[in-house]
Enzyme design. Structure first.
Site, PDB file in Angstrom:
ATOM      1  N   CYS A  98       0.873  -1.161   0.043  1.00 10.30           N
ATOM      2  CA  CYS A  98       0.235  -0.310   0.171  1.00 10.30           C
ATOM      3  C   CYS A  98       1.113   1.203   0.298  1.00 10.30           C
ATOM      4  O   CYS A  98       0.407   2.344  -0.086  1.00 10.30           O
ATOM      5  CB  CYS A  98      -1.306  -0.139   1.129  1.00 10.30           C
ATOM      6  SG  CYS A  98      -0.231  -0.208   2.573  1.00 10.30           S
ATOM      7  N   ASN A  99       1.888   1.170   0.259  1.00  8.90           N
ATOM      8  CA  ASN A  99       3.509   2.334   0.509  1.00  8.90           C
ATOM      9  C   ASN A  99       4.580   2.705  -0.871  1.00  8.90           C
ATOM     10  O   ASN A  99       4.802   3.963  -0.407  1.00  8.90           O
ATOM     11  CB  ASN A  99       3.658   1.908   1.176  1.00  8.90           C
ATOM     12  CG  ASN A  99       3.050   2.888   2.826  1.00  8.90           C
ATOM     13  OD1 ASN A  99       2.224   3.662   2.567  1.00  8.90           O
ATOM     14  ND2 ASN A  99       2.547   2.148   4.026  1.00  8.90           N
ATOM     15  N   ARG A 100       3.972   1.275  -1.454  1.00 15.74           N
ATOM     16  CA  ARG A 100       5.194   1.423  -2.166  1.00 15.74           C
ATOM     17  C   ARG A 100       4.325   0.295  -3.697  1.00 15.74           C
ATOM     18  O   ARG A 100       4.110  -0.759  -3.603  1.00 15.74           O
ATOM     19  CB  ARG A 100       6.260   0.975  -2.717  1.00 15.74           C
ATOM     20  CG  ARG A 100       6.840  -0.588  -1.665  1.00 15.74           C
ATOM     21  CD  ARG A 100       7.906  -0.477  -0.629  1.00 15.74           C
ATOM     22  NE  ARG A 100       7.849  -0.129   0.405  1.00 15.74           N
ATOM     23  CZ  ARG A 100       9.217   1.778   0.304  1.00 15.74           C
ATOM     24  NH1 ARG A 100      10.060   2.270  -0.392  1.00 15.74           N
ATOM     25  NH2 ARG A 100       8.602   1.705   1.381  1.00 15.74           N
ATOM     26  N   GLU A 129       8.045  -0.291  11.096  1.00 18.63           N
ATOM     27  CA  GLU A 129       7.422  -1.741  10.854  1.00 18.63           C
ATOM     28  C   GLU A 129       7.745  -2.802  10.153  1.00 18.63           C
ATOM     29  O   GLU A 129       8.153  -3.095   9.668  1.00 18.63           O
ATOM     30  CB  GLU A 129       6.072  -0.184  10.208  1.00 18.63           C
ATOM     31  CG  GLU A 129       6.314  -0.351   8.419  1.00 18.63           C
ATOM     32  CD  GLU A 129       5.428  -1.614   7.723  1.00 18.63           C
ATOM     33  OE1 GLU A 129       5.514  -2.369   8.538  1.00 18.63           O
ATOM     34  OE2 GLU A 129       5.919  -1.763   6.757  1.00 18.63           O
ATOM     35  N   PRO A 130       7.191  -3.767  10.914  1.00 19.16           N
ATOM     36  CA  PRO A 130       7.274  -5.332  10.599  1.00 19.16           C
ATOM     37  C   PRO A 130       6.859  -5.819   9.473  1.00 19.16           C
ATOM     38  O   PRO A 130       7.140  -6.944   8.814  1.00 19.16           O
ATOM     39  CB  PRO A 130       6.942  -6.126  11.719  1.00 19.16           C
ATOM     40  CG  PRO A 130       6.562  -5.330  12.033  1.00 19.16           C
ATOM     41  CD  PRO A 130       5.457  -4.220  11.706  1.00 19.16           C
ATOM     42  N   GLN A 131       5.658  -5.077   9.075  1.00 19.05           N
ATOM     43  CA  GLN A 131       5.038  -5.526   7.462  1.00 19.05           C
ATOM     44  C   GLN A 131       5.754  -6.064   6.575  1.00 19.05           C
ATOM     45  O   GLN A 131       5.214  -6.916   5.173  1.00 19.05           O
ATOM     46  CB  GLN A 131       3.357  -5.628   7.787  1.00 19.05           C
ATOM     47  CG  GLN A 131       2.754  -5.632   8.524  1.00 19.05           C
ATOM     48  CD  GLN A 131       2.723  -4.972   9.919  1.00 19.05           C
ATOM     49  OE1 GLN A 131       3.272  -3.743   9.781  1.00 19.05           O
ATOM     50  NE2 GLN A 131       2.126  -4.939  11.049  1.00 19.05           N
ATOM     51  N   GLY A 174     -18.019  -0.642  14.989  1.00 25.43           N
ATOM     52  CA  GLY A 174     -18.301   0.035  14.242  1.00 25.43           C
ATOM     53  C   GLY A 174     -16.844  -0.536  13.789  1.00 25.43           C
ATOM     54  O   GLY A 174     -15.898  -1.311  13.820  1.00 25.43           O
TER      55      GLY A 174
END
Lengths: 292, 462
Positions: B54-56, B117-119, B194
């Site tokens: 999602c970021n690159r 972040e590890p993901q 929610g």
């Protein structure tokens, strides 16, 4: 031999001081506790050796009269043994911490235990040993319940150890809770056990300490009864012990009513202050038939 | 002609720093296999991997640089269905050491939106797996990507870059641990089923919380969410009933403006009577707030709203920034090590090829000579002795002959291109200066032993 009496306490002082600094640095973000632990061990061992030397130094082969009974061996009579008592409490407090810190994962409490060990050692070592005369003349007794006396001394000593440890945990609880209430999450808190675990440990310590204190005092009364001693209720030691017992009784009552956290922890701190105050007052300013 | 090895690795793509989400979304790669195929078909590119998160979106390639950028841009154009001119200025193209450094930093989480972040490491491993399955990962990528995983592991173990919460829900979980310790024994009540409530529930569930109450205005929604985590669903009207049973109370309900908070100080005081001596941790993620701020004044209650949690997160992020410097230092060291290996690699490959060639010649000559010797009707034992002696003789001769030139060649260093060209012309056929990569891989394991034998001194055999 005389040289040892100088070197060993200095070694203990250095060990405890370095341990205090290292354990406190952990709260500042430092990782390793190895050096602190090693220093604490050095201080503890040195203090034990010093205590043994002191006891050996006061060993007597000629009997010493105490309430009509001839004592041989370690001279508990002609000199105040308050410093020895303090040493013993300090040794057991620090020793218990070192033995159980890894098992129960509360190494971070070292930042409180190490200063307590240092304080007790300094108090025991650098306070003058003052002579004490037995304040009341006692009649000779035919039978001395030595076992009761030892249980009295041992029980109160262990009670003091538990309550000193409880004080350390109470300080940790107060610190932890105050910071959480201020909506902060700092290095100190991350190093300490959780609030829940701290309170559980405190509960065990307070319960054990209170029980031992009651037993110790009770056995003391029994000893006095058996040995035919005349006990004055105005005796300083009795009065201060009663006051300390009242504080801890309040603490136990508060816990039974559901009090927890800082409120109970402050009572624990108050109890510790009473312990120290009673010991100092009894040994240096008041008259008592107790040796210390 | 000899190629500069340090220019062979490239990274082409875009990330959160250069392109907004709306732009990056267009380049999300659904199926990496087809993209990999397109990359490999580009002339001059021999290896490739696709990293799409999602970021690159990045393509890691191995091959000739400079000439292939237009082809790479065409690949991006096919992915996004946009003309090249719409995004070409957004793309970055990194080569050589910069590309290696980028890959290592990405794997270590240093290039992530949330540093540490590890993901991303898992995503990079998935990209590598896809490249291997597609046959697009060969010598260099098989070295580069595993090296990046090793670097990521080193960064995580030697720094605290991955420690401490950097999201509100993580911060709430961390605080709950500070109070209760083992969360598997704690009871959680979530008010509001929610998006926020669901996300927070996931975090606490992953932390081991299993006793869960879910309260919502619409019971059906609470039941749906409860079924995913084994919790108990209830109507919001039953809040006073469940409040005393919860150790952690999480408010994530979207209250209309002007409506009083769901839980007041009085409610909590009543709740404490039913649970004497037990603290309660209130996490208010709602805006407007779900819980009265007066709850914080109660001695056994801890109340954190979203601003308080954000403050904890910001402090943690500040701590991470200090760790970033240490991590960058580690990455720099590893990049230098990798580049050293990369520079020496062609030289090592030439030596390996020569040694394999010599081994083949040796075996061939020994077989030929043995065939002639068999005519002398020697016994099997004698033949074995002769065979061994011949093998040793040839090996010894080759080792002694090649020892000096190989030592000299290695001493010249990888940057001496003229020396390399000379070596290849003298000892290797010109047509096989750049053999197939697949040949390299299959022979690499057997030639290592041969190289050791030859370079360390087949002299020992003599």
């Amino acid at each position: 031999m005389e040289g040892l009496f100088h070197i060993i306490p200095i070694l203990a002082l250095i060990g405890y001081s370095c341990a205090t600094v290292d354990y406190l640095r952990v709260y500042g973000g430092s990782h390793s506790l190895r050096r602190g632990r090693a220093c604490l061990w050095v201080g503890l061992v040195a203090q034990v050796i010093f205590l043994v030397l002191e006891l050996l130094g006061s060993y007597r082969t000629e009997p010493v009269d105490f309430i009509g009974v001839d004592f041989v061996g370690v001279d508990f009579v002609s000199r105040s043994r308050f410093p020895i008592s303090l040493s013993l409490v300090g040794i057991v407090v620090v020793g218990a911490f070192l033995l159980f810190e890894r098992r129960f994962r509360f190494s971070s409490l070292g930042g409180i235990i190490a200063p307590i060990g240092l304080f007790l050692f300094v108090l025991a070592s650098f306070v003058f040993h003052i002579g004490r005369e037995v304040s009341q003349a006692q009649d000779k007794v035919s039978v001395l319940s030595e076992t009761l006396l030892y249980f009295h001394i041992g029980g109160t000593l262990l009670a003091n150890v538990c309550l000193v440890l409880s004080f350390a945990v109470s300080v940790a609880v107060i610190l932890h809770e105050v910071l959480l209430k201020r909506r902060q999450l700092t290095f100190i808190q991350r190093k300490l056990p959780s609030l829940f675990q701290l309170e559980r440990i405190n509960g065990y310590l307070v319960n054990s300490g209170f029980l031992l204190m009651v037993l110790g005092i009770g056995v003391g009364f029994l000893f006095a009864l058996v040995s035919g001693m005349h006990i004055s209720l105005l005796d300083a030691r009795l009065q201060w012990s009663a006051a300390t017992l009242v504080v801890y009784s309040l603490l136990m009552f508060a816990r039974s009513r559901g009090w927890r956290g800082r409120r109970v922890a402050w009572l624990g701190v108050a109890g510790f202050v009473m312990l120290i105050a009673s010991s100092l007052t009894v040994n240096y300013w008041a008259n008592t038939f107790h040796l210390y | 002609m000899f190629l500069d090895p340090s220019q062979k690795i490239s990274v082409h793509g875009m990330n959160h720093a250069v392109a907004e989400l709306a732009v990056r979304e267009a380049f999300a790669v659904g199926h990496a296999g087809s993209v990999l195929q397109k990359i490999i078909e580009i002339p001059g590119i021999s290896e490739g991997a696709v990293v799409s998160t999602c970021n690159r979106v990045e393509l890691i390639t191995v091959g000739v640089n400079g000439n292939c950028i237009p082809d790479i841009e065409l690949v991006f154009s096919e992915i996004s269905k946009l003309p090249v001119r719409a995004f070409s200025k957004t793309l970055y193209h990194l080569h050589g050491k910069a590309a290696v450094s980028h890959v290592f930093r990405v794997a270590s989480g240093l290039d992530s939106l949330v540093v540490g972040e590890p993901q991303i490491l898992g995503q990079l491993k998935e990209a590598y797996r896809m490249a291997q399955e597609g046959g697009a990962a060969k010598r260099l990528l098989n070295r580069l990507l595993p090296a990046s995983f090793h670097v990521a592991k080193a960064v995580r173990s030697r720094t605290k870059i991955g420690h401490h919460a950097v999201s509100v829900c993580f911060a709430a979980r961390e605080l709950a641990r500070e109070i209760f310790g083992d969360l598997s024994q704690a009871t959680l009540m979530v008010i509001g089923a929610g998006e926020v409530g669901t996300l927070a529930l996931k975090h606490f569930y992953s932390a081991g919380v299993r006793k869960i109450f879910l309260l919502n205005k619409t019971l059906a929604n609470a039941q749906d969410l409860a079924s995913t985590c084994g919790g108990v669903a209830a109507d919001l009207a039953d809040l006073p009933l469940y409040l005393p049973r919860a150790d952690i109370v999480l408010g994530a309900s979207a209250l209309p403006v002007g409506v009083p908070p769901l839980v007041s100080e009085k409610d909590v005081t009543v709740s404490f009577r039913a649970r004497p001596g037990k603290p309660q941790f209130f996490i208010d993620l709602g805006v407007p707030r779900n819980f009265s701020s007066a709850i914080a004044d109660l001695s056994d209650a801890f109340l954190y709203n979203i601003d308080d949690l954000e403050a904890v997160v910001q402090k943690n992020l500040g701590g991470r920034i200090l760790e970033v410097r240490r991590a960058e230092f580690i990455v720099e060291e590893e990049v230098d090590k990798f580049m050293n290996w990369l520079e020496r690699e062609p030289q090592q490959r030439d030596i390996r090829l020569l040694v394999e060639r010599c081994e083949q010649h040796r075996e061939h000559e020994v077989r030929k000579t043995l065939h002639r010797i068999r005519q002398a009707n020697l016994s099997d034992q004698q033949l074995n002795v002769v065979q061994a002696a011949l093998g040793d003789l040839c090996g010894g001769l080759l080792a002694k002959t090649l020892h000096q030139p190989l030592s000299f060649y290695k001493s010249l260093g990888a940057e001496d291109s003229q020396a390399r060209e000379w070596f290849q012309r003298c000892f290797l056929d010109h047509s096989s200066i750049l053999p197939d990569e697949s040949n390299d891989e299959s022979s690499s394991s057997s030639s290592c032993a041969v190289e050791e034998l030859m370079v360390s001194g087949g002299a020992s055999k003599s």
